[in-house]
Write a protein that holds these residues in place. Sequence first.
Motif, mmCIF file in Angstrom:
data_model
loop_
_atom_site.group_PDB
_atom_site.id
_atom_site.type_symbol
_atom_site.label_atom_id
_atom_site.label_comp_id
_atom_site.label_asym_id
_atom_site.label_seq_id
_atom_site.Cartn_x
_atom_site.Cartn_y
_atom_site.Cartn_z
ATOM 1 N N VAL A 51 41.125 35.142 48.059
ATOM 2 C CA VAL A 51 42.288 36.019 48.227
ATOM 3 C C VAL A 51 41.891 37.246 49.046
ATOM 4 C CG1 VAL A 51 43.934 37.520 47.026
ATOM 5 C CG2 VAL A 51 43.404 35.253 46.104
ATOM 6 N N THR A 52 40.717 37.790 48.757
ATOM 7 C CA THR A 52 40.227 38.960 49.491
ATOM 8 C C THR A 52 40.043 38.635 50.969
ATOM 9 O OG1 THR A 52 39.087 39.712 47.491
ATOM 10 C CG2 THR A 52 38.421 40.715 49.571
ATOM 11 N N ALA A 53 39.463 37.488 51.254
ATOM 12 C CA ALA A 53 39.213 37.078 52.642
ATOM 13 C C ALA A 53 40.519 36.905 53.408
ATOM 14 C CB ALA A 53 38.396 35.791 52.671
ATOM 15 N N LEU A 54 41.487 36.205 52.814
ATOM 16 C CA LEU A 54 42.773 35.995 53.481
ATOM 17 C C LEU A 54 43.524 37.315 53.648
ATOM 18 C CD1 LEU A 54 43.919 32.678 51.761
ATOM 19 C CD2 LEU A 54 43.188 32.970 54.135
ATOM 20 N N VAL A 90 46.256 20.357 41.294
ATOM 21 C CA VAL A 90 45.607 21.671 41.303
ATOM 22 C C VAL A 90 45.313 22.102 42.736
ATOM 23 C CG1 VAL A 90 43.536 22.934 40.608
ATOM 24 C CG2 VAL A 90 44.613 21.340 39.003
ATOM 25 N N GLU A 91 44.882 21.152 43.563
ATOM 26 C CA GLU A 91 44.578 21.464 44.952
ATOM 27 C C GLU A 91 45.835 21.900 45.707
ATOM 28 O OE1 GLU A 91 43.609 18.760 43.377
ATOM 29 O OE2 GLU A 91 41.435 19.050 43.258
ATOM 30 N N THR A 92 46.961 21.261 45.406
ATOM 31 C CA THR A 92 48.213 21.638 46.054
ATOM 32 C C THR A 92 48.627 23.044 45.638
ATOM 33 O OG1 THR A 92 48.942 19.334 46.093
ATOM 34 C CG2 THR A 92 50.637 21.016 46.350
ATOM 35 N N ALA A 93 48.451 23.373 44.375
ATOM 36 C CA ALA A 93 48.771 24.722 43.902
ATOM 37 C C ALA A 93 47.919 25.756 44.629
ATOM 38 C CB ALA A 93 48.541 24.811 42.390
ATOM 39 N N ALA A 94 46.652 25.427 44.862
ATOM 40 C CA ALA A 94 45.776 26.342 45.590
ATOM 41 C C ALA A 94 46.247 26.514 47.033
ATOM 42 C CB ALA A 94 44.336 25.826 45.560
ATOM 43 N N ALA A 95 46.743 25.423 47.634
ATOM 44 C CA ALA A 95 47.267 25.510 49.002
ATOM 45 C C ALA A 95 48.486 26.423 49.052
ATOM 46 C CB ALA A 95 47.626 24.112 49.508
ATOM 47 N N VAL A 96 49.363 26.295 48.064
ATOM 48 C CA VAL A 96 50.530 27.182 47.979
ATOM 49 C C VAL A 96 50.071 28.622 47.816
ATOM 50 C CG1 VAL A 96 52.549 27.802 46.588
ATOM 51 C CG2 VAL A 96 52.048 25.390 47.067
ATOM 52 N N GLY A 97 49.032 28.823 47.000
ATOM 53 C CA GLY A 97 48.486 30.164 46.811
ATOM 54 C C GLY A 97 47.970 30.748 48.110
ATOM 55 N N ALA A 98 47.296 29.939 48.919
ATOM 56 C CA ALA A 98 46.772 30.410 50.203
ATOM 57 C C ALA A 98 47.895 30.831 51.137
ATOM 58 C CB ALA A 98 45.928 29.316 50.844
ATOM 59 N N VAL A 99 48.969 30.044 51.169
ATOM 60 C CA VAL A 99 50.113 30.383 52.015
ATOM 61 C C VAL A 99 50.772 31.683 51.526
ATOM 62 C CG1 VAL A 99 52.407 29.647 52.766
ATOM 63 C CG2 VAL A 99 50.521 27.997 52.684
ATOM 64 N N LEU A 100 50.888 31.832 50.209
ATOM 65 C CA LEU A 100 51.469 33.051 49.653
ATOM 66 C C LEU A 100 50.651 34.287 50.025
ATOM 67 C CD1 LEU A 100 52.537 31.895 46.063
ATOM 68 C CD2 LEU A 100 54.057 32.701 47.884
ATOM 69 N N VAL A 101 49.337 34.173 49.922
ATOM 70 C CA VAL A 101 48.476 35.318 50.258
ATOM 71 C C VAL A 101 48.606 35.671 51.731
ATOM 72 C CG1 VAL A 101 46.089 36.114 50.407
ATOM 73 C CG2 VAL A 101 46.854 34.876 48.392
ATOM 74 N N TYR A 151 35.662 46.416 54.045
ATOM 75 C CA TYR A 151 35.084 45.091 53.918
ATOM 76 C C TYR A 151 34.014 45.009 52.827
ATOM 77 C CZ TYR A 151 37.740 44.424 58.143
ATOM 78 O OH TYR A 151 38.779 44.357 59.037
ATOM 79 N N ALA A 152 33.675 46.147 52.238
ATOM 80 C CA ALA A 152 32.805 46.110 51.056
ATOM 81 C C ALA A 152 33.509 45.415 49.895
ATOM 82 C CB ALA A 152 32.396 47.525 50.655
ATOM 83 N N SER A 153 34.837 45.302 49.996
ATOM 84 C CA SER A 153 35.596 44.629 48.936
ATOM 85 C C SER A 153 35.147 43.185 48.757
ATOM 86 C CB SER A 153 37.102 44.678 49.243
ATOM 87 O OG SER A 153 37.375 44.051 50.481
ATOM 88 N N MET A 154 34.656 42.554 49.830
ATOM 89 C CA MET A 154 34.189 41.175 49.699
ATOM 90 C C MET A 154 32.968 41.099 48.791
ATOM 91 S SD MET A 154 34.443 37.999 50.141
ATOM 92 C CE MET A 154 35.788 37.854 51.304
ATOM 93 N N ILE A 155 32.079 42.097 48.894
ATOM 94 C CA ILE A 155 30.899 42.119 48.025
ATOM 95 C C ILE A 155 31.324 42.229 46.569
ATOM 96 C CG2 ILE A 155 28.790 43.382 47.433
ATOM 97 C CD1 ILE A 155 28.692 44.313 50.357
ATOM 98 N N PHE A 156 32.241 43.174 46.288
ATOM 99 C CA PHE A 156 32.721 43.361 44.917
ATOM 100 C C PHE A 156 33.460 42.124 44.430
ATOM 101 C CE2 PHE A 156 32.915 47.933 46.474
ATOM 102 C CZ PHE A 156 31.691 48.275 45.902
ATOM 103 N N ALA A 157 34.261 41.505 45.314
ATOM 104 C CA ALA A 157 35.021 40.314 44.929
ATOM 105 C C ALA A 157 34.088 39.145 44.611
ATOM 106 C CB ALA A 157 35.997 39.928 46.045
#
Length: 307
Positions: free
Chosen positions: A96-99, A150-161, A249-255
């Motif tokens: 989520v942080t990356a997207l 579950v994989e489809t739900a993750a794909a929907v999550g990626a589109v939402l983000v 971008y330090a947020s990626m380290i924390f994430a």
Amino acid sequence: MQPIKGILLKLIAVMLFIVMSALIKAASDHVPAGQTVFYRSFFAIPVILIWLWYRHELSTGLKVQSPMGHFWRGFVGTAAMGMMFAGLGLLPLPEVTALGYAAPLMTVVLAAMFLNEKVGVFRIGAVALGLVGVMIVLMPRLSTLSGPTVETAAAVGAVLVLMGALCAALAQIYIRKLVATEQTAAIVFYFSLTSTLLSLLTLPLGWVWPTQAEWVYLVLAGLIGGLAQIFLTSAYRFADASVVAPFDYASMIFALLIGYFIFDEVPTKTMLLGASLVVLAGCIIIWRERQLGLQRGKARPLKTPQG
């Protein structure tokens, strides 16, 4: 200017925002995104008001010149928050942080479209590089859109983000317009107020009664979100934006740390590769903005005074 202090405040803000996201993720299995937006926004308001009172800005900091500007900034910002929070329930925190890093890239494009900002080949190339990184992160998810899994739900999550990142970029365009006439305190406060009220519109969609632990998570998310906003705003008082912006971008380290130790999330090599390209593109854009700012600063004294 005190750049070291500004950088420290920015790092604290970034860390607090990731902690806030982790708290929201912890409650996301049971609490819907619209309800989460309400808690995040409502409990941030007291923190912001106390900050304004401490700075003696209550009387002046809440005055507005453009009420509709605040509304539309709040509308797209609330949409961004809702989609990001929904994505947190479906994807690992680092992903989520990356997207979410796509938002600054989209801001460059939207600024050229709606603010008539000149965008040269250099920044266009950086945006293209960043979007390649986003697609590298996104493609493994989109390839799983085949059924209710579950994989489809993750794909929907990626589109939402990603849609949330677009709304966040649009919110930045409204903020750029608002700063010309509005105080920072007013922008921060009225966003929280607007998002609190707009989130109530999701009440008929099925809010739930949180468990005791979820109450704690949601209230803390609001309080920490408000505190993070204050640290973020304060960072820009002590250092130029070009100095502190790369520390986003330090947020990626924390994430990555929170995702691994709290949620048992192990990032894939593909996700890390894509995130690295997005971070590189963002840093290139920040560097270019700094160079252009220095050039404009040198050019101003050379102008002939107009009498």
